[in-house]
Design a protein around this motif. Sequence first.
Motif, PDB file in Angstrom:
ATOM      1  N   HIS A  24       0.839  -1.199   0.000  1.00 21.11           N
ATOM      2  CA  HIS A  24       0.000   0.000   0.000  1.00 21.11           C
ATOM      3  C   HIS A  24       0.877   1.253   0.000  1.00 21.11           C
ATOM      4  CE1 HIS A  24      -2.366   3.215   1.939  1.00 21.11           C
ATOM      5  NE2 HIS A  24      -3.327   2.740   1.152  1.00 21.11           N
ATOM      6  N   ASP A  25       1.908   1.261   0.859  1.00 17.26           N
ATOM      7  CA  ASP A  25       2.791   2.422   0.975  1.00 17.26           C
ATOM      8  C   ASP A  25       3.549   2.715  -0.316  1.00 17.26           C
ATOM      9  OD1 ASP A  25       1.968   2.630   3.602  1.00 17.26           O
ATOM     10  OD2 ASP A  25       3.836   1.859   4.467  1.00 17.26           O
ATOM     11  N   ARG A  26       3.845   1.675  -1.092  1.00 13.47           N
ATOM     12  CA  ARG A  26       4.577   1.917  -2.339  1.00 13.47           C
ATOM     13  C   ARG A  26       3.633   2.243  -3.499  1.00 13.47           C
ATOM     14  NH1 ARG A  26       6.666  -4.219  -3.345  1.00 13.47           N
ATOM     15  NH2 ARG A  26       4.801  -4.963  -4.398  1.00 13.47           N
ATOM     16  N   GLY A  27       2.318   2.245  -3.232  1.00 15.07           N
ATOM     17  CA  GLY A  27       1.363   2.696  -4.239  1.00 15.07           C
ATOM     18  C   GLY A  27       0.636   1.607  -4.990  1.00 15.07           C
ATOM     19  N   ASP A  28       0.755   0.354  -4.562  1.00 17.96           N
ATOM     20  CA  ASP A  28       0.021  -0.719  -5.226  1.00 17.96           C
ATOM     21  C   ASP A  28      -1.477  -0.531  -5.017  1.00 17.96           C
ATOM     22  OD1 ASP A  28       2.594  -1.639  -5.589  1.00 17.96           O
ATOM     23  OD2 ASP A  28       2.237  -3.627  -4.764  1.00 17.96           O
ATOM     24  N   THR A  29      -2.264  -0.911  -6.025  1.00 15.49           N
ATOM     25  CA  THR A  29      -3.718  -0.835  -5.900  1.00 15.49           C
ATOM     26  C   THR A  29      -4.215  -1.989  -5.026  1.00 15.49           C
ATOM     27  OG1 THR A  29      -4.148  -2.248  -7.812  1.00 15.49           O
ATOM     28  CG2 THR A  29      -3.887   0.138  -8.235  1.00 15.49           C
ATOM     29  N   ASP A  30      -5.448  -1.871  -4.545  1.00 17.22           N
ATOM     30  CA  ASP A  30      -6.036  -2.949  -3.745  1.00 17.22           C
ATOM     31  C   ASP A  30      -6.069  -4.255  -4.542  1.00 17.22           C
ATOM     32  OD1 ASP A  30      -6.386  -1.253  -1.605  1.00 17.22           O
ATOM     33  OD2 ASP A  30      -8.513  -0.884  -2.015  1.00 17.22           O
ATOM     34  N   ASP A  31      -6.370  -4.154  -5.839  1.00 17.12           N
ATOM     35  CA  ASP A  31      -6.412  -5.339  -6.693  1.00 17.12           C
ATOM     36  C   ASP A  31      -5.021  -5.981  -6.812  1.00 17.12           C
ATOM     37  OD1 ASP A  31      -7.848  -7.135  -8.476  1.00 17.12           O
ATOM     38  OD2 ASP A  31      -6.696  -6.183 -10.101  1.00 17.12           O
ATOM     39  N   GLN A  32      -3.997  -5.171  -6.991  1.00 11.25           N
ATOM     40  CA  GLN A  32      -2.627  -5.691  -7.074  1.00 11.25           C
ATOM     41  C   GLN A  32      -2.220  -6.366  -5.761  1.00 11.25           C
ATOM     42  OE1 GLN A  32      -0.896  -1.893  -8.134  1.00 11.25           O
ATOM     43  NE2 GLN A  32      -0.244  -2.709 -10.135  1.00 11.25           N
ATOM     44  N   ILE A  33      -2.608  -5.756  -4.653  1.00 11.81           N
ATOM     45  CA  ILE A  33      -2.264  -6.311  -3.342  1.00 11.81           C
ATOM     46  C   ILE A  33      -2.922  -7.670  -3.155  1.00 11.81           C
ATOM     47  CG2 ILE A  33      -2.564  -6.010  -0.846  1.00 11.81           C
ATOM     48  CD1 ILE A  33      -2.234  -2.948  -1.385  1.00 11.81           C
ATOM     49  N   GLU A  34      -4.215  -7.765  -3.458  1.00  6.92           N
ATOM     50  CA  GLU A  34      -4.930  -9.039  -3.299  1.00  6.92           C
ATOM     51  C   GLU A  34      -4.334 -10.125  -4.194  1.00  6.92           C
ATOM     52  OE1 GLU A  34      -7.036  -9.826  -0.910  1.00  6.92           O
ATOM     53  OE2 GLU A  34      -6.727  -7.766  -0.237  1.00  6.92           O
ATOM     54  N   LYS A  35      -4.012  -9.751  -5.431  1.00  7.99           N
ATOM     55  CA  LYS A  35      -3.428 -10.710  -6.363  1.00  7.99           C
ATOM     56  C   LYS A  35      -2.093 -11.224  -5.824  1.00  7.99           C
ATOM     57  CE  LYS A  35      -2.506 -11.134 -11.302  1.00  7.99           C
ATOM     58  NZ  LYS A  35      -2.501 -10.442 -12.591  1.00  7.99           N
ATOM     59  N   ARG A  36      -1.267 -10.338  -5.288  1.00 11.12           N
ATOM     60  CA  ARG A  36       0.044 -10.727  -4.766  1.00 11.12           C
ATOM     61  C   ARG A  36      -0.104 -11.610  -3.524  1.00 11.12           C
ATOM     62  NH1 ARG A  36       5.545  -9.149  -4.543  1.00 11.12           N
ATOM     63  NH2 ARG A  36       6.461 -10.750  -3.210  1.00 11.12           N
ATOM     64  N   ILE A  37      -1.011 -11.264  -2.629  1.00  9.12           N
ATOM     65  CA  ILE A  37      -1.228 -12.062  -1.410  1.00  9.12           C
ATOM     66  C   ILE A  37      -1.664 -13.475  -1.788  1.00  9.12           C
ATOM     67  CG2 ILE A  37      -2.694 -12.325   0.638  1.00  9.12           C
ATOM     68  CD1 ILE A  37      -0.483 -10.198   0.992  1.00  9.12           C
ATOM     69  N   LYS A  38      -2.603 -13.595  -2.723  1.00  7.18           N
ATOM     70  CA  LYS A  38      -3.061 -14.919  -3.172  1.00  7.18           C
ATOM     71  C   LYS A  38      -1.926 -15.700  -3.818  1.00  7.18           C
ATOM     72  CE  LYS A  38      -7.881 -13.645  -3.739  1.00  7.18           C
ATOM     73  NZ  LYS A  38      -8.985 -13.350  -4.654  1.00  7.18           N
ATOM     74  N   HIS A  39      -1.107 -15.032  -4.607  1.00  4.09           N
ATOM     75  CA  HIS A  39       0.044 -15.662  -5.251  1.00  4.09           C
ATOM     76  C   HIS A  39       1.014 -16.191  -4.200  1.00  4.09           C
ATOM     77  CE1 HIS A  39       4.172 -15.481  -6.885  1.00  4.09           C
ATOM     78  NE2 HIS A  39       3.603 -16.062  -7.929  1.00  4.09           N
ATOM     79  N   ASP A  40       1.327 -15.372  -3.203  1.00  2.00           N
ATOM     80  CA  ASP A  40       2.287 -15.766  -2.157  1.00  2.00           C
ATOM     81  C   ASP A  40       1.818 -16.995  -1.383  1.00  2.00           C
ATOM     82  OD1 ASP A  40       3.772 -13.614  -2.972  1.00  2.00           O
ATOM     83  OD2 ASP A  40       3.460 -12.420  -1.147  1.00  2.00           O
TER      84      ASP A  40
END
Length: 84
Positions: A24-40
Amino acid sequence: YYGDKKLVAFLINTDEKTRRQRMHDRGDTDDQIEKRIKHDIVVFPRIPNHSIDMILNGKKSPDKLARIVMRHVKILDWWWSLNE
């Protein structure tokens, strides 16, 4: 990967809350964050422990983590140069 370079694997062990905040602090969108969390969640449990050279505490600041990684890479580079 191709070539004769040595590889070193660092795992930065960070809880989900911290990862979300940093993205969030680096500017990722909510959609990008959710996608990355699911990937991890899918990818990281499948990494065998024997393939990780060092596990770092992800609660440390990104700058501190970068300094730790660079220090260890320099030490390893020195060690490898002695043993060639």
